[in-house]
Design an enzyme around this catalytic site. Structure first.
Site: not given
Ligand code: PSU
Ligand code: MN
Length: 308
Positions: A28, A162
């Site tokens: 990603e 997390k």
């Molecule tokens: N968790 C992490 N690092 C990240 C993300 C999540 O430890 O960079 C990013 C990932 O791309 C995940 C997104 O898909 O955050 C989730 O965001 P949201 O809660 O807005 O869907």
């Protein structure tokens, strides 16, 4: 009217590997632009691609650059994206991809966005750090990652989510969406910075070949859902659970006070945690990203030679 395929580019080595049935692992780009600061993000993105190759697969980092989708980035594109961290790159989940295309913008794909585009390109395995989930204290802020896992047949290799998230609620939503949680060499769901969360996985599998069999069975049934493979952070980079918890609780409370929510919440919390842990959360994050990339490549390689 231009055809959408004029905006969808699969890198030559990725396209060649896919055509020959060689293993490919998607990566990603939100972690590059919104998850880590420059230049650590570039170093980590390169380390992830290297780990995929070491595991026996071809890496395909996915991103949107000036309204074009790229499956597999050239080194200059990776460099460009990494330098734009913290600037106005659109964080692209399912909802946002058409917007970035129509507006000719740069876009970084989340887990959901990357799964969707990987599937369009024919890639079945994807490595990242952590997935989004149900936010603590905000039960309606449920990441689109959980919905995407229920509707797109891609295997996501990660270190869980997390504990800025509500992990028990996140597990429940995955179950509702028909997504199995595999523990790679673990009975417990990893908690990202820490190896354990106290919560169980649905099944423990210790070999890439066993995970390949599970993916093949899911594919054989033509299920639309994906699979979540969780891998604990390498022990030497782990943050003690209580210490990670305390930093997360503080960061989450501060975000609430400052009214930071929605798509901005995860990037803000990640950055705040780096400060609160004196950089140790960053080290853990980098270690698990490279390790997950290596494991994902081994699974992709096992899948490529499986009999199914
Ligand atoms: N968790 C992490 N690092 C990240 C993300 C999540 O430890 O960079 C990013 C990932 O791309 C995940 C997104 O898909 O955050 C989730 O965001 P949201 O809660 O807005 O869907
Ligand atoms: Mn969210």
């Amino acid at each position: 009217m231009a055809n959408i395929f004029d905006f969808f580019h699969i890198q030559t080595d990725v396209a060649a590997a896919l055509a020959e049935g060689q293993p490919v692992v998607a990566l990603e780009s939100t972690v590059i632009t919104h998850g880590l600061p420059f230049p650590d993000n570039l170093e980590t993105a390169v380390a992830m691609e290297t780990a995929v190759r070491q595991g026996g697969a071809i890496p395909a980092t996915i991103a949107i650059i000036q309204g074009h989708i790229y499956v597999g980035l050239r080194p200059n594109q990776l460099d460009y994206l990494a330098r734009r961290a913290g600037q106005n790159v659109r964080k692209c989940s399912r909802r946002d991809i058409p917007l970035a295309l129509a507006l000719g913008e740069d876009g970084a794909t989340t887990v959901a966005g990357t799964m969707l585009l990987a599937h369009r390109a024919g890639i079945e395995i994807f490595a990242t750090g952590g997935i989004g989930g149900v936010h603590r204290g905000h039960p309606f802020d449920v990441s689109a990652d959980l919905t995407e896992l229920g509707r797109t047949p891609v295997t996501v290799v990660c270190s869980g989510a997390k504990s800025i998230l509500d992990l028990p609620a996140t597990r429940e939503v995955l179950e509702t969406n028909g997504v199995a949680i595999v523990g790679y060499g673990t009975d417990e769901l990893p908690a990202f910075y820490s190896r354990q969360s106290g919560l169980p996985v649905d099944v423990r599998l210790d070999e890439p070949a066993a995970i390949a069999l599970l993916i093949a069975a899911r594919r054989g049934l033509a299920l639309s859902s994906g699979t979540l493979v969780t891998v604990p952070v390498p022990a030497e980079a782990e943050l003690p659970f209580d210490e990670a918890e305390a930093a997360i609780a503080q960061a989450t409370a501060e975000a609430d006070e400052q009214g930071i929510h929605g798509a901005a919440a995860t990037p803000w919390l990640l950055q705040r945690l780096v400060t609160l842990t004196n950089g140790r959360s960053l080290q853990a994050n980098q270690a698990l990203l490279a390790n997950n990339s290596f494991v994902a490549a081994q699974i992709a390689a096992a899948l490529a030679i499986s009999a199914y």
